[in-house]
Design a protein around this motif. Structure first.
Motif, PDB file in Angstrom:
ATOM      1  N   HIS A 128      16.360  25.078  72.469  1.00 41.12           N
ATOM      2  CA  HIS A 128      14.934  25.056  72.833  1.00 41.12           C
ATOM      3  C   HIS A 128      14.179  24.010  72.018  1.00 41.12           C
ATOM      4  O   HIS A 128      14.597  23.649  70.923  1.00 41.12           O
ATOM      5  N   ASP A 230      18.804  25.994  64.595  1.00 48.00           N
ATOM      6  CA  ASP A 230      18.702  27.281  65.297  1.00 48.00           C
ATOM      7  C   ASP A 230      20.092  27.571  65.835  1.00 48.00           C
ATOM      8  O   ASP A 230      20.630  26.792  66.616  1.00 48.00           O
ATOM      9  N   ASP A 232      21.108  29.279  68.054  1.00 45.62           N
ATOM     10  CA  ASP A 232      21.263  29.348  69.513  1.00 45.62           C
ATOM     11  C   ASP A 232      21.510  27.974  70.138  1.00 45.62           C
ATOM     12  O   ASP A 232      21.691  27.850  71.348  1.00 45.62           O
ATOM     13  N   THR A 242      22.144  36.257  68.764  1.00 42.13           N
ATOM     14  CA  THR A 242      20.890  35.525  68.587  1.00 42.13           C
ATOM     15  C   THR A 242      19.951  35.896  69.726  1.00 42.13           C
ATOM     16  O   THR A 242      20.420  36.283  70.810  1.00 42.13           O
ATOM     17  N   GLY A 243      18.652  35.765  69.480  1.00 41.88           N
ATOM     18  CA  GLY A 243      17.658  36.321  70.394  1.00 41.88           C
ATOM     19  C   GLY A 243      17.556  35.680  71.757  1.00 41.88           C
ATOM     20  O   GLY A 243      17.280  36.348  72.741  1.00 41.88           O
ATOM     21  N   THR A 244      17.740  34.358  71.841  1.00 38.95           N
ATOM     22  CA  THR A 244      17.558  33.686  73.137  1.00 38.95           C
ATOM     23  C   THR A 244      18.791  32.837  73.439  1.00 38.95           C
ATOM     24  O   THR A 244      18.717  31.607  73.432  1.00 38.95           O
ATOM     25  N   GLU A 275      17.426  32.190  63.327  1.00 34.85           N
ATOM     26  CA  GLU A 275      17.644  32.993  64.531  1.00 34.85           C
ATOM     27  C   GLU A 275      18.975  33.738  64.563  1.00 34.85           C
ATOM     28  O   GLU A 275      19.440  34.111  65.636  1.00 34.85           O
TER      29      GLU A 275
HETATM   30 MN   LIG Z   1      16.509  31.967  69.669  1.00 31.29          MN
END
Ligand SMILES: [Mn+2]
Ligand SMILES: N[C@@H](CSCCS(N)(=O)=O)C(=O)O
Ligand SMILES: [Mn+2]
Ligand SMILES: [Mn+2]
Length: 306
Positions: A128, A230, A232, A242-244, A275
């Motif tokens: 991201h 990050d 991710d 990891t969150g996303t 993350e």
């Molecule tokens: Mn994430």
């Protein structure tokens, strides 16, 4: 840039306020429990770790959303504290290694770095762009926004007025992008921000991508580098907890190559490993993701394969 003997200050930030999934605040605890401080000492670093930061909570009742932004006062307060801590270590000639916690913390870490090294460049490794503004965000999760505040793209939220717009678009480069909102794509284009998505990684290979990324932000390899990683950015098969998570990410080796190549420049002055959320998957996936986080940190701090 770092005086000998090389010294790293581990900044454990158990913080999850920049997003809504529980558990990412446990990331730093698991990374330290996995032995990261000793692993870095074994690499020859002097290691300072004074325990994880205890952030005084701001209750939800006293931190209502501002527009879409969630937990704005809490995120702002924590990031302001992190900026002071990271800047303090950097000014002492230490390399601040910030362990997240969600990526909103980077508002603090990079503020701290730029305060100390105004000429620093930023390598942002992530699926991201984390560059939404309060106007463009859909989720209101501030972990999707730190870069916009660091660039000073939006000054409409007084709670974030402390973030100085010290990051210049030509000092920022992304590697690993593959899940960018429409509003973010517009911001990247309008600001001429250099981004090597997974398409470029496939096209050129990670070696060429890192060379081109550094040529863009640090052509003579004379500027300090802040690496904000990050997890991710890695493929979910490599870092599942990891969150996303987003399919089609960096391999284990591509992620490590970035860290190894940046260490080789001798320019690294600050590192974020963000993350890691050990609570999101089964125990084996959590252990795997934590181990990858530790391994990335070691590679960025000089561990080599031979
Ligand atoms: Mn994430
Ligand atoms: N673009 C999305 C997702 S942002 C993901 C943030 S992170 N730090 O990369 O996990 C949003 O703004 O909520
Ligand atoms: Mn991120
Ligand atoms: Mn991400």
């Amino acid at each position: 840039f770092l005086p000998d003997p090389k010294s790293v200050a581990i900044v454990g930030c158990p913080f999850s306020g920049g997003q809504t999934k529980a558990g990412v605040d446990k990331g730093p605890i698991y990374l330290v429990e996995a032995g990261l401080p000793q692993q870095l000492a074994d690499l020859g670093w002097q290691v300072q770790f004074d325990g994880h930061h205890q952030f005084e909570e701001i209750s939800a009742a006293s931190d209502p959303p501002i527009g879409k932004l969630k937990n704005p006062r809490f995120v702002s307060k924590v990031c302001q504290a992190v900026a002071q801590v990271v800047g303090g270590h950097a000014k002492k000639g230490q390399l601040p290694l910030t362990l997240g916690g969600d990526h909103s913390l980077a508002m603090g870490t990079i503020s701290g770095t730029l305060d100390t090294y105004p000429d620093a460049c930023l390598v942002w490794v992530d699926a991201h762009a984390d560059i939404n503004t309060p106007q463009t965000t859909d989720s209101g999760n501030i972990h999707g926004m730190p870069v916009s505040f660091l660039l000073g793209l939006d000054t409409s939220v007084p709670e974030f007025a402390w973030v100085k717009p010290n990051l210049k678009p030509n000092k920022l480069v992304y590697i690993g992008l593959r899940d960018i909102d429409a509003g973010e794509k517009k911001i990247l284009r309008e600001n001429g921000i250099k981004a090597f998505s997974m398409h470029e990684v496939d096209k050129w290979g990670i070696g060429k991508v890192v060379e081109m990324a550094l040529d863009h932000v640090n052509p003579k390899r004379e500027s300090p580098i802040h690496l904000s990683f990050d997890v991710d950015a890695l493929d979910p098969s490599v870092a599942p907890s990891t969150g996303t998570p987003v399919r089609g990410g960096l391999t284990f080796r591509e992620g490590h190559y970035i860290c190894e190549a940046i260490y080789e420049t001798g320019c690294l002055v600050a590192l974020d490993i963000m993350e890691v959320n050990p609570s999101l998957a089964d125990a084996a996936s959590a252990v795997q993701t934590v181990a990858v986080g530790c391994s990335l940190a070691r590679s960025a701090l000089g561990e080599t394969l031979l």
